[in-house]
Design a protein around this motif. Structure first.
Motif, PDB file in Angstrom:
ATOM      1  N   GLN A  41      13.698  -8.406 -23.920  1.00 54.29           N
ATOM      2  CA  GLN A  41      12.625  -7.426 -23.706  1.00 54.29           C
ATOM      3  C   GLN A  41      11.751  -7.299 -24.953  1.00 54.29           C
ATOM      4  O   GLN A  41      10.530  -7.169 -24.854  1.00 54.29           O
ATOM      5  CB  GLN A  41      13.199  -6.067 -23.309  1.00 54.29           C
ATOM      6  CG  GLN A  41      12.140  -5.059 -22.915  1.00 54.29           C
ATOM      7  CD  GLN A  41      11.304  -5.522 -21.731  1.00 54.29           C
ATOM      8  OE1 GLN A  41      11.823  -5.942 -20.713  1.00 54.29           O
ATOM      9  NE2 GLN A  41       9.988  -5.453 -21.859  1.00 54.29           N
ATOM     10  N   ALA A  42      12.369  -7.358 -26.117  1.00 54.65           N
ATOM     11  CA  ALA A  42      11.599  -7.275 -27.365  1.00 54.65           C
ATOM     12  C   ALA A  42      10.661  -8.470 -27.500  1.00 54.65           C
ATOM     13  O   ALA A  42       9.536  -8.324 -27.993  1.00 54.65           O
ATOM     14  CB  ALA A  42      12.542  -7.185 -28.562  1.00 54.65           C
ATOM     15  N   ILE A  43      11.091  -9.653 -27.054  1.00 52.28           N
ATOM     16  CA  ILE A  43      10.195 -10.820 -27.061  1.00 52.28           C
ATOM     17  C   ILE A  43       9.000 -10.539 -26.147  1.00 52.28           C
ATOM     18  O   ILE A  43       7.852 -10.780 -26.527  1.00 52.28           O
ATOM     19  CB  ILE A  43      10.931 -12.095 -26.620  1.00 52.28           C
ATOM     20  CG1 ILE A  43      11.949 -12.524 -27.676  1.00 52.28           C
ATOM     21  CG2 ILE A  43       9.930 -13.231 -26.355  1.00 52.28           C
ATOM     22  CD1 ILE A  43      12.869 -13.660 -27.238  1.00 52.28           C
ATOM     23  N   LEU A  44       9.281 -10.020 -24.955  1.00 51.59           N
ATOM     24  CA  LEU A  44       8.197  -9.694 -24.025  1.00 51.59           C
ATOM     25  C   LEU A  44       7.240  -8.661 -24.608  1.00 51.59           C
ATOM     26  O   LEU A  44       6.031  -8.740 -24.405  1.00 51.59           O
ATOM     27  CB  LEU A  44       8.766  -9.183 -22.701  1.00 51.59           C
ATOM     28  CG  LEU A  44       9.462 -10.214 -21.817  1.00 51.59           C
ATOM     29  CD1 LEU A  44      10.155  -9.521 -20.642  1.00 51.59           C
ATOM     30  CD2 LEU A  44       8.467 -11.251 -21.320  1.00 51.59           C
ATOM     31  N   ASP A  45       7.807  -7.707 -25.358  1.00 51.38           N
ATOM     32  CA  ASP A  45       7.003  -6.638 -25.968  1.00 51.38           C
ATOM     33  C   ASP A  45       6.331  -7.069 -27.261  1.00 51.38           C
ATOM     34  O   ASP A  45       5.641  -6.267 -27.894  1.00 51.38           O
ATOM     35  CB  ASP A  45       7.877  -5.410 -26.236  1.00 51.38           C
ATOM     36  CG  ASP A  45       8.417  -4.781 -24.970  1.00 51.38           C
ATOM     37  OD1 ASP A  45       7.879  -5.037 -23.870  1.00 51.38           O
ATOM     38  OD2 ASP A  45       9.419  -4.024 -25.072  1.00 51.38           O
ATOM     39  N   LYS A  46       6.601  -8.310 -27.688  1.00 51.05           N
ATOM     40  CA  LYS A  46       6.056  -8.850 -28.951  1.00 51.05           C
ATOM     41  C   LYS A  46       6.549  -8.054 -30.163  1.00 51.05           C
ATOM     42  O   LYS A  46       5.872  -7.962 -31.179  1.00 51.05           O
ATOM     43  CB  LYS A  46       4.523  -8.887 -28.937  1.00 51.05           C
ATOM     44  CG  LYS A  46       3.910  -9.581 -27.742  1.00 51.05           C
ATOM     45  CD  LYS A  46       3.911 -11.064 -27.921  1.00 51.05           C
ATOM     46  CE  LYS A  46       3.059 -11.753 -26.872  1.00 51.05           C
ATOM     47  NZ  LYS A  46       3.804 -12.479 -25.895  1.00 51.05           N
ATOM     48  N   ASP A  47       7.747  -7.484 -30.051  1.00 53.39           N
ATOM     49  CA  ASP A  47       8.376  -6.756 -31.155  1.00 53.39           C
ATOM     50  C   ASP A  47       9.314  -7.739 -31.871  1.00 53.39           C
ATOM     51  O   ASP A  47      10.512  -7.801 -31.585  1.00 53.39           O
ATOM     52  CB  ASP A  47       9.138  -5.543 -30.616  1.00 53.39           C
ATOM     53  CG  ASP A  47       9.677  -4.645 -31.711  1.00 53.39           C
ATOM     54  OD1 ASP A  47       9.789  -5.094 -32.874  1.00 53.39           O
ATOM     55  OD2 ASP A  47      10.012  -3.482 -31.392  1.00 53.39           O
ATOM     56  N   ILE A  48       8.756  -8.503 -32.782  1.00 56.01           N
ATOM     57  CA  ILE A  48       9.468  -9.597 -33.430  1.00 56.01           C
ATOM     58  C   ILE A  48      10.686  -9.109 -34.228  1.00 56.01           C
ATOM     59  O   ILE A  48      11.777  -9.692 -34.093  1.00 56.01           O
ATOM     60  CB  ILE A  48       8.508 -10.423 -34.323  1.00 56.01           C
ATOM     61  CG1 ILE A  48       7.340 -10.974 -33.496  1.00 56.01           C
ATOM     62  CG2 ILE A  48       9.241 -11.538 -35.053  1.00 56.01           C
ATOM     63  CD1 ILE A  48       7.725 -11.761 -32.270  1.00 56.01           C
TER      64      ILE A  48
END
Length: 128
Positions: A41-48
């Motif tokens: 989900q963090a990848i989808l949210d661009k939260d590297i």
């Protein structure tokens, strides 16, 4: 609220401290599923940073599973080691590339590993 947090932490610590090795294995695998999904989900949210943190946690779980596996138990243990190694490597690749497709590929495998161990645990305890 602070007292509630302390009570929860005490409960969580006791759960870990008094769990059987089979229960600890299941807890680790549940964590692997959870951290992989949070990382995805963090990848989808661009939260590297968050993606890196949770995918690294999932990798660490599979590294621990590899370390704790007794590969002298037979070919099944060596094959399981290879599966754990594959999952750990794919998580590392997904983390490095922030590749959602790899996460979509690997999460069902992690869930299947967890489900198989859950079923083995249920069978070993005599419940169906």
């Amino acid at each position: 609220m602070y007292g509630t947090a302390n009570a929860y932490n005490a409960y969580k610590n006791n759960s870990i401290n008094y769990a059987s090795k089979e229960q600890l294995l299941l807890m680790l695998l549940d964590g692997g599923v959870k951290f992989s999904k949070i990382g995805r989900q963090a990848i989808l949210d661009k939260d590297i940073p968050k993606a890196h943190e949770y995918l690294t946690r999932a990798q660490d779980i599979f590294a621990e599973l590899m370390i704790s596996l007794d590969t002298s138990a037979g070919s099944w243990a060596e094959q399981l080691f290879s599966v754990y190694d594959f999952v750990k490597d794919r998580l590392g690749y997904a983390n490095f590339k922030k590749d959602i497709n790899v996460m979509n590929e690997i999460i069902p495998i992690i869930e299947e590993i967890r489900d198989v161990w859950n079923e083995a645990y249920r069978i070993s305890k005599g419940s169906k």
